[in-house]
Design an enzyme around this catalytic site. Structure first.
Site, PDB file in Angstrom:
ATOM      1  N   CYS A   2       8.675  15.485   5.979  1.00  0.00           N
ATOM      2  CA  CYS A   2       7.580  16.048   6.765  1.00  0.00           C
ATOM      3  C   CYS A   2       6.734  16.921   5.854  1.00  0.00           C
ATOM      4  O   CYS A   2       7.116  17.244   4.746  1.00  0.00           O
ATOM      5  CB  CYS A   2       8.126  16.922   7.891  1.00  0.00           C
ATOM      6  SG  CYS A   2       9.273  16.071   8.963  1.00  0.00           S
ATOM      7  N   ARG A  27       3.134  12.545   3.863  1.00  0.00           N
ATOM      8  CA  ARG A  27       4.565  12.878   3.976  1.00  0.00           C
ATOM      9  C   ARG A  27       5.137  12.528   5.341  1.00  0.00           C
ATOM     10  O   ARG A  27       6.336  12.578   5.559  1.00  0.00           O
ATOM     11  CB  ARG A  27       4.787  14.370   3.697  1.00  0.00           C
ATOM     12  CG  ARG A  27       4.338  14.835   2.324  1.00  0.00           C
ATOM     13  CD  ARG A  27       4.524  16.339   2.172  1.00  0.00           C
ATOM     14  NE  ARG A  27       5.935  16.684   2.218  1.00  0.00           N
ATOM     15  CZ  ARG A  27       6.733  16.652   1.160  1.00  0.00           C
ATOM     16  NH1 ARG A  27       6.252  16.266  -0.007  1.00  0.00           N
ATOM     17  NH2 ARG A  27       7.997  16.956   1.239  1.00  0.00           N
ATOM     18  N   TRP A  74       7.758  13.190  10.103  1.00  0.00           N
ATOM     19  CA  TRP A  74       8.362  11.853   9.943  1.00  0.00           C
ATOM     20  C   TRP A  74       9.728  12.013  10.551  1.00  0.00           C
ATOM     21  O   TRP A  74      10.587  12.701  10.019  1.00  0.00           O
ATOM     22  CB  TRP A  74       8.454  11.489   8.464  1.00  0.00           C
ATOM     23  CG  TRP A  74       8.949  10.103   8.192  1.00  0.00           C
ATOM     24  CD1 TRP A  74       8.371   8.929   8.558  1.00  0.00           C
ATOM     25  CD2 TRP A  74      10.143   9.737   7.505  1.00  0.00           C
ATOM     26  NE1 TRP A  74       9.108   7.856   8.121  1.00  0.00           N
ATOM     27  CE2 TRP A  74      10.207   8.324   7.478  1.00  0.00           C
ATOM     28  CE3 TRP A  74      11.156  10.449   6.906  1.00  0.00           C
ATOM     29  CZ2 TRP A  74      11.250   7.628   6.855  1.00  0.00           C
ATOM     30  CZ3 TRP A  74      12.194   9.759   6.293  1.00  0.00           C
ATOM     31  CH2 TRP A  74      12.232   8.359   6.280  1.00  0.00           C
ATOM     32  N   ASN A 100      11.063  20.955   7.489  1.00  0.00           N
ATOM     33  CA  ASN A 100      11.214  19.675   6.796  1.00  0.00           C
ATOM     34  C   ASN A 100      12.630  19.638   6.265  1.00  0.00           C
ATOM     35  O   ASN A 100      13.056  20.518   5.538  1.00  0.00           O
ATOM     36  CB  ASN A 100      10.206  19.553   5.650  1.00  0.00           C
ATOM     37  CG  ASN A 100      10.448  18.289   4.822  1.00  0.00           C
ATOM     38  OD1 ASN A 100      10.941  17.297   5.357  1.00  0.00           O
ATOM     39  ND2 ASN A 100      10.145  18.355   3.543  1.00  0.00           N
ATOM     40  N   GLY A 101      13.401  18.627   6.671  1.00  0.00           N
ATOM     41  CA  GLY A 101      14.787  18.500   6.188  1.00  0.00           C
ATOM     42  C   GLY A 101      15.700  18.114   7.343  1.00  0.00           C
ATOM     43  O   GLY A 101      15.229  17.682   8.398  1.00  0.00           O
ATOM     44  N   GLU A 482      10.131  -5.247  -8.848  1.00  0.00           N
ATOM     45  CA  GLU A 482       9.090  -4.241  -8.572  1.00  0.00           C
ATOM     46  C   GLU A 482       7.858  -4.885  -7.946  1.00  0.00           C
ATOM     47  O   GLU A 482       7.284  -4.361  -6.990  1.00  0.00           O
ATOM     48  CB  GLU A 482       8.735  -3.505  -9.860  1.00  0.00           C
ATOM     49  CG  GLU A 482       7.605  -2.511  -9.744  1.00  0.00           C
ATOM     50  CD  GLU A 482       7.855  -1.401  -8.726  1.00  0.00           C
ATOM     51  OE1 GLU A 482       9.010  -1.232  -8.264  1.00  0.00           O
ATOM     52  OE2 GLU A 482       6.873  -0.726  -8.346  1.00  0.00           O
ATOM     53  N   LYS A 486       6.361  -3.886  -4.234  1.00  0.00           N
ATOM     54  CA  LYS A 486       4.959  -3.478  -4.020  1.00  0.00           C
ATOM     55  C   LYS A 486       4.341  -4.283  -2.889  1.00  0.00           C
ATOM     56  O   LYS A 486       3.707  -3.753  -1.984  1.00  0.00           O
ATOM     57  CB  LYS A 486       4.160  -3.672  -5.311  1.00  0.00           C
ATOM     58  CG  LYS A 486       4.474  -2.660  -6.384  1.00  0.00           C
ATOM     59  CD  LYS A 486       3.889  -1.317  -6.113  1.00  0.00           C
ATOM     60  CE  LYS A 486       4.692  -0.144  -5.733  1.00  0.00           C
ATOM     61  NZ  LYS A 486       6.035   0.142  -5.973  1.00  0.00           N
ATOM     62  N   GLU A 489       5.886  -3.343   0.544  1.00  0.00           N
ATOM     63  CA  GLU A 489       5.578  -1.971   0.986  1.00  0.00           C
ATOM     64  C   GLU A 489       4.201  -1.852   1.604  1.00  0.00           C
ATOM     65  O   GLU A 489       3.999  -1.182   2.606  1.00  0.00           O
ATOM     66  CB  GLU A 489       5.573  -1.044  -0.229  1.00  0.00           C
ATOM     67  CG  GLU A 489       6.868  -0.546  -0.706  1.00  0.00           C
ATOM     68  CD  GLU A 489       6.663   0.579  -1.687  1.00  0.00           C
ATOM     69  OE1 GLU A 489       6.793   1.725  -1.269  1.00  0.00           O
ATOM     70  OE2 GLU A 489       6.340   0.280  -2.836  1.00  0.00           O
ATOM     71  N   HIS A 505      20.440 -21.094  -7.696  1.00  0.00           N
ATOM     72  CA  HIS A 505      21.663 -20.819  -6.910  1.00  0.00           C
ATOM     73  C   HIS A 505      21.323 -20.439  -5.485  1.00  0.00           C
ATOM     74  O   HIS A 505      21.963 -19.574  -4.897  1.00  0.00           O
ATOM     75  CB  HIS A 505      22.457 -19.716  -7.610  1.00  0.00           C
ATOM     76  CG  HIS A 505      22.802 -20.060  -9.022  1.00  0.00           C
ATOM     77  ND1 HIS A 505      23.838 -20.883  -9.370  1.00  0.00           N
ATOM     78  CD2 HIS A 505      22.167 -19.741 -10.175  1.00  0.00           C
ATOM     79  CE1 HIS A 505      23.874 -21.031 -10.687  1.00  0.00           C
ATOM     80  NE2 HIS A 505      22.872 -20.354 -11.201  1.00  0.00           N
ATOM     81  N   LYS A 605       6.426   9.188   1.318  1.00  0.00           N
ATOM     82  CA  LYS A 605       6.265   9.243  -0.135  1.00  0.00           C
ATOM     83  C   LYS A 605       7.539   9.685  -0.823  1.00  0.00           C
ATOM     84  O   LYS A 605       7.882   9.219  -1.890  1.00  0.00           O
ATOM     85  CB  LYS A 605       5.128  10.194  -0.516  1.00  0.00           C
ATOM     86  CG  LYS A 605       4.891  10.299  -2.019  1.00  0.00           C
ATOM     87  CD  LYS A 605       4.553   8.959  -2.640  1.00  0.00           C
ATOM     88  CE  LYS A 605       4.396   9.033  -4.137  1.00  0.00           C
ATOM     89  NZ  LYS A 605       4.307   7.697  -4.757  1.00  0.00           N
TER      90      LYS A 605
HETATM   91  C1  AGP Z   1       8.085   3.038  -4.434  1.00  0.00           C
HETATM   92  O1  AGP Z   1       6.848   2.369  -4.329  1.00  0.00           O
HETATM   93  C2  AGP Z   1       8.593   3.520  -3.106  1.00  0.00           C
HETATM   94  N1  AGP Z   1       7.673   4.403  -2.497  1.00  0.00           N
HETATM   95  C3  AGP Z   1      10.014   4.048  -3.162  1.00  0.00           C
HETATM   96  O2  AGP Z   1      10.861   2.963  -3.473  1.00  0.00           O
HETATM   97  C4  AGP Z   1      10.292   5.172  -4.182  1.00  0.00           C
HETATM   98  O3  AGP Z   1      10.263   4.653  -5.490  1.00  0.00           O
HETATM   99  C5  AGP Z   1      11.708   5.720  -3.917  1.00  0.00           C
HETATM  100  O4  AGP Z   1      11.743   6.278  -2.623  1.00  0.00           O
HETATM  101  C6  AGP Z   1      12.144   6.777  -4.949  1.00  0.00           C
HETATM  102  O5  AGP Z   1      11.274   7.866  -4.888  1.00  0.00           O
HETATM  103  P1  AGP Z   1      11.324   8.940  -6.106  1.00  0.00           P
HETATM  104  O6  AGP Z   1      10.914   8.209  -7.350  1.00  0.00           O
HETATM  105  O7  AGP Z   1      10.351  10.012  -5.712  1.00  0.00           O
HETATM  106  O8  AGP Z   1      12.735   9.444  -6.210  1.00  0.00           O
END
Ligand code: AGP
Length: 610
Positions: A2, A27, A74, A100-101, A482, A486, A489, A505, A605
């Protein structure tokens, strides 16, 4: 995760608070709320939805005053409802809390408080804190009530707290969730991150775990939970406020993709000469220790975990150090057989990922030295590690990590060169070649960004496809992972990354004329010919082939439907260039689909909860 922002000032803070919340929405955006203190009363407005939607309904600017705080949520505990939106208050509506937490022991606390006659109205863990402080207040000073309450709390929190009967004081507290204090002129701030208040002040204090801050418009005091005052360093942030804005790009993600040449140049700045890497001092780890490392364990999540896989390749191939990469979320519950000869490396853009923090703490229990590769100064992971190597990518706001990833690879590359030199696994001329190679990367990366026509064309042709496969080998297998992440996401299209040889496989059954298959196929002496064979196998089954290949390659374009070229570079650097077309492809497809690219659904994020 959050977002929290709070201000206590000599002037009205409504606009600044709204602006701060807007900068924090990445966030979390399930719900949003604000609280002001006027005439010994709490004035609260909140609602479910994104900030602009709720603002249209409730008009936050009707709230005004010199002290207030805001929260964007969130959800973790309790569904997305108006009742569960923050701020939360006590029984007498005199104490307001944003959080937040996760409060791990909130159920027991709630039961105890109900037993004492407190009435709850939400399903959140946060509300417990408001009632706990109320329970501890009873004639106490407010900061003592907060301290005593938090001594009973287990779990992670970044808190903003307001008291109707103390309209001049804003209290903040943190444990494991990020919170900064901004020191202004005639006003002071609390926020979940630096960019959200950077336009008002560049002077920041990073709260540490189990500390509270008591702010008035012209003073601040930092205490630990025992009430002892703490002297804290005031950091001056070098970033400009606009650095955290979009600078004219449609989305933060696109801005951050295009910032990569500069970000990597910044990562290298002052750390390399023509013949060697100048890195040791900064790391905070002795040469003797670095020479003696017998094993490296990399701990990370998501994109950072993919960077770790590439780091493993570099470290084993070039520094000859046995390396393993662990999902932090798995490692934290494993009985790892770590000894003092190991180095644990936590890779994290935010430095606040709960699983990575927990995994690092788990590794520390074995007495191993720890190194953080991180993008956020003063973040939790940097403060519990023995050594830190900052990626210097600047603020990364888009949820999909791009420049943080490529700068992580650059830092891992520098670390590898440094270790290879210390351990004499590379000779001087090899090291010179490697340094010359990475010096070229910013310009080479710029050239990839300048040639995005073929990528745009692929996005136009295939943005409606429902699935895709990303295939690579060796150091570029993690780039397949990766690239697939992307796309998932930001476009919500299903995509899978696989080692190219693994396709036979199972996944090859998926290949048909509706399946775009992305091959990472730079020209190298290791696996290039094998990848050509895999491309043939897909072609024979009618798959759509999009390939990333090296400029001048004649074979790949004969077989692929589309070829995106990248400049020739060293094998260990090819990943930094090969990932960029895949970042752009994901972005352009998501933009065609009209996705909320900087704040994709269900994502945050930084995942500061398990
Ligand atoms: C990456 O595009 C994502 N947003 C997510 O996988 C991110 O890399 C992961 O949550 C780790 O975050 P950090 O690098 O801040 O630890």
């Amino acid at each position: 995760m959050c977002g929290i922002v709070g201000i206590v000032s000599a002037k009205n803070v409504s606009e600044k608070l709204l602006n701060g919340l807007a900068n924090l929405e990445y966030r979390g955006y399930d719900s949003v709320g604000m609280c002001f203190v006027n005439g010994n009363k709490l004035n609260i407005k909140k609602g479910i939805g994104k900030l602009d939607e709720v603002h249209k309904r409730v008009n936050f600017l009707k709230l005004n005053g010199n002290i207030g705080m805001g929260h964007c949520r969130w959800s973790t505990h309790g569904g997305v409802t108006e009742k569960n939106a923050h701020p939360h208050v006590d029984c007498k509506n005199k104490i307001s809390v944003v959080h937040n937490g996760i409060i791990e022991n909130y159920s027991e606390l709630k039961e105890m408080l109900i037993g004492k006659g407190h009435n709850f109205y939400s399903q959140t863990d946060t509300e417990v804190i408001a009632h706990l402080i109320e329970d501890c207040l009873k004639g106490n000073k407010i900061e003592n009530a907060v301290r005593n309450a938090l001594k009973k709390v287990e779990g992670s929190y970044a808190l903003g707290i307001l008291f109707a009967d103390s309209p001049d004081k804003l209290i903040a507290a943190r444990n494991e969730s990020p919170l900064v204090i901004g020191i202004g002129n005639g006003e002071n701030f609390i926020a979940s991150d630096v960019p959200s208040i950077l336009s008002h002040t560049k002077k920041m204090i990073y709260l540490d775990d189990r500390e509270i801050a008591v702010l008035t418009k012209d003073s601040f005091k930092i205490l630990n939970l025992d009430g002892n005052e703490k002297k804290k360093k005031i950091h001056t942030i070098k970033w400009s406020a606009e650095a955290a804005q979009k600078s004219g790009y449609k989305h933060f993600m696109l801005k951050e993709i295009y910032e990569q040449p500069r970000a990597i140049a910044d990562t290298l700045n002052g750390r390399i000469s023509n013949s060697h890497v100048i890195f040791e001092k900064e790391l905070g780890l002795s040469d003797d220790f670095l020479k003696g490392i017998k094993r490296i364990v990399i701990l990370a999540c998501g994109t950072s975990w993919h960077a770790g896989l590439i780091g493993e390749f570099m470290l084993e191939e070039l520094a000859k150090i046995p390396t393993e990469v662990e999902y932090a979320s798995e490692f934290r519950y494993r009985h790892a057989l770590l000894g003092k000869e190991a180095l644990a490396v936590a890779i994290s853009q935010s430095g606040e990922t709960a699983d990575t923090i927990a995994a690092l703490k788990e590794a520390k229990k074995y007495g191993v030295k720890t190194l953080a590769i991180c993008n956020v100064m003063g973040s939790s992971i940097t403060r519990i590690s023995d050594g830190v190597a900052y990626t210097r990518a600047g603020p990364e706001i888009g949820v999909a990590s791009t420049k943080a990833f490529t700068t992580q690879l650059a830092v891992l590359y520098l670390l590898t060169i440094m270790l290879a030199k210390l351990r004499e696994t590379l000779n001087e001329s090899q090291i010179k070649d490697m340094i010359a190679g990475i010096r070229k990367i910013p310009l080479q990366l710029q050239s990839v960004l300048d040639e995005d026509n073929e990528i745009l064309k692929c996005a136009e042709l295939y943005y409606n496809k429902q699935n895709s496969l990303y295939l690579g080998r060796g150091i570029n297998f993690p780039i397949a992972l990766e690239g697939a992440l992307k796309l998932k996401e930001v476009s919500y299209i299903h995509a899978e990354g696989y080692p190219a040889a693994e396709m036979k496989h199972g996944p090859i059954a998926l290949i048909d004329k509706n399946m775009p298959v992305l091959f990472i196929a730079p020209h190298d002496v290791f696996t290039y010919k094998k990848v050509l064979g895999n491309i043939e196998e897909v072609k024979a089954r009618g798959g759509i082939i999009i390939a990333v290949a090296t400029h001048g390659d004649k074979e790949v374009p004969k077989k692929a439907n589309h070829t995106i070229f990248i400049p020739k570079t060293l094998y260990t650097l090819s990943s930094i260039l090969a990932v960029v077309p895949l970042q752009l492809l994901a972005y352009y497809i998501a933009d065609k689909l009209g996705r909320d690219i900087d704040k994709p659904r269900n994502l945050a994020k930084s995942v500061v909860v398990e």
